[in-house]
Design an enzyme around this catalytic site. Structure first.
Site, PDB file in Angstrom:
ATOM      1  N   ALA A 207      28.930   0.228 -18.539  1.00  7.54           N
ATOM      2  CA  ALA A 207      29.681  -0.925 -18.066  1.00  7.54           C
ATOM      3  C   ALA A 207      31.136  -0.569 -17.841  1.00  7.54           C
ATOM      4  O   ALA A 207      31.787  -1.098 -16.959  1.00  7.54           O
ATOM      5  CB  ALA A 207      29.565  -2.043 -19.081  1.00  7.54           C
ATOM      6  N   LYS A 208      31.640   0.301 -18.674  1.00  3.15           N
ATOM      7  CA  LYS A 208      33.074   0.560 -18.665  1.00  3.15           C
ATOM      8  C   LYS A 208      33.418   1.881 -18.001  1.00  3.15           C
ATOM      9  O   LYS A 208      34.575   2.139 -17.711  1.00  3.15           O
ATOM     10  CB  LYS A 208      33.593   0.627 -20.112  1.00  3.15           C
ATOM     11  CG  LYS A 208      33.219  -0.536 -20.965  1.00  3.15           C
ATOM     12  CD  LYS A 208      34.281  -1.596 -20.879  1.00  3.15           C
ATOM     13  CE  LYS A 208      33.739  -2.863 -21.442  1.00  3.15           C
ATOM     14  NZ  LYS A 208      34.279  -3.931 -21.745  1.00  3.15           N
ATOM     15  N   ARG A 209      32.417   2.708 -17.828  1.00  2.00           N
ATOM     16  CA  ARG A 209      32.740   4.051 -17.380  1.00  2.00           C
ATOM     17  C   ARG A 209      33.420   3.996 -16.022  1.00  2.00           C
ATOM     18  O   ARG A 209      32.955   3.334 -15.101  1.00  2.00           O
ATOM     19  CB  ARG A 209      31.481   4.909 -17.302  1.00  2.00           C
ATOM     20  CG  ARG A 209      31.823   6.383 -17.199  1.00  2.00           C
ATOM     21  CD  ARG A 209      30.617   7.210 -17.451  1.00  2.00           C
ATOM     22  NE  ARG A 209      29.556   6.883 -16.515  1.00  2.00           N
ATOM     23  CZ  ARG A 209      28.429   7.573 -16.441  1.00  2.00           C
ATOM     24  NH1 ARG A 209      28.224   8.560 -17.256  1.00  2.00           N
ATOM     25  NH2 ARG A 209      27.498   7.250 -15.578  1.00  2.00           N
TER      26      ARG A 209
END
Ligand code: GLU
Length: 268
Positions: free
Chosen positions: A237-239
């Site tokens: 989700a954050k990569r």
């Protein structure tokens, strides 16, 4: 009792692989049990929700080969229901107005001794006045009214730890209901029996369980799943730069193959 699960994205951005994983797990959980899978759009945040994200969510889920039952429920159409729940809690004298600004809260939280990451209850006993305010739940008073507030995750009993989250906000100055209130009211209204969602929402479940007890709502089972991580161990989700489902879809990637890989654990 027949199983009902749901996928409840907030249309504040495009979906990514982590969302796909969560949606597939919730979808398959219901389908494997002959149950129903619902789609709910959590668009109470009018400033951040966008119709184009809703359209992309629908297209992404279809692309993955997922089907849902019944009409899509939009939280923005249910604000009066949340207002009624809020009014009930207010009548129970469990809510108080909080006039603190973000800056004041940040200052209170950075007190040198015993700094805790929860709201310190500054406004709990101040006289009501005519000024912009949010509504907070007096968590200690709320929990004292309820009996057993434990819940189950993957069938295991979890002791309730909502107290540690302090007096959470249930309605903001600019939004009539918080995520916590809306999700709790809606899961009950939609007859959700099993909440399949990411582990990032584990702590929120303590709060939802308290709200269920206060509002006399049925208690579902929870199945918090591990978050999808990439080879580098970072949450997909954050990569940085991880492609959204929409980008993959528009590039002609086969969504059903992506879903099959996620089911087989090949991705993540
Ligand atoms: N709308 C929430 C989100 O997108 C999820 C709500 C839930 O599954 O309970 O993070």
């Amino acid at each position: 009792m027949s199983v009902v699960t749901r996928f409840a994205p907030s249309p504040t951005g495009r979906l990514h692989m982590g969302h796909a994983f969560s949606a597939i797990l919730a979808h398959d959980f219901a389908r494997e049990r002959g149950g129903r899978f619902l789609l709910r759009i959590e668009d109470i945040d009018g400033t951040r929700s966008r119709p184009e994200h809703v359209a992309a969510i629908v297209a992404d889920l279809r692309w993955l080969g997922l089907t849902w039952d019944g009409e899509i429920v939009f939280q923005s159409a249910r604000l009066d229901v949340y207002a009624a729940a809020l009014a009930r809690l207010r009548e129970m004298r469990l809510l108080y107005r909080c006039y603190c600004t973000r800056a004041e809260i940040a200052e209170a939280l950075s007190a040198p001794h015993g700094a805790v990451a929860v709201y310190p209850g500054t406004c709990r006993h101040v006289a009501e006045r005519d000024a912009p305010h949010c509504w907070r739940l007096d968590m200690a008073a709320a929990m004292a009214r309820c009996g057993d507030l434990s819940w189950t995750d993957h069938g295991e009993t979890v002791a309730n730890a909502a107290l540690a989250q302090g007096d959470i906000v249930l309605a903001r100055k600019d939004a009539p209901a918080s995520y916590h209130l809306a999700v709790t009211v809606d899961d009950a209204a939609q007859g959700v029996t099993d909440v399949v969602r990411g582990r990032d929402l584990f702590e929120a479940t303590h709060v939802h369980r308290v709200l269920q007890a206060l509002l006399g709502l049925p208690v579902p089972r929870w199945w918090h799943h591990a978050l999808l991580v990439g080879e580098d161990g970072a949450r997909l989700a954050k990569r940085h730069g991880a492609p959204t489902l929409a980008v993959m879809r528009e590039a002609g990637v086969d969504g059903r193959e992506v879903a099959a890989k996620l089911r087989a654990g090949v991705i993540g």
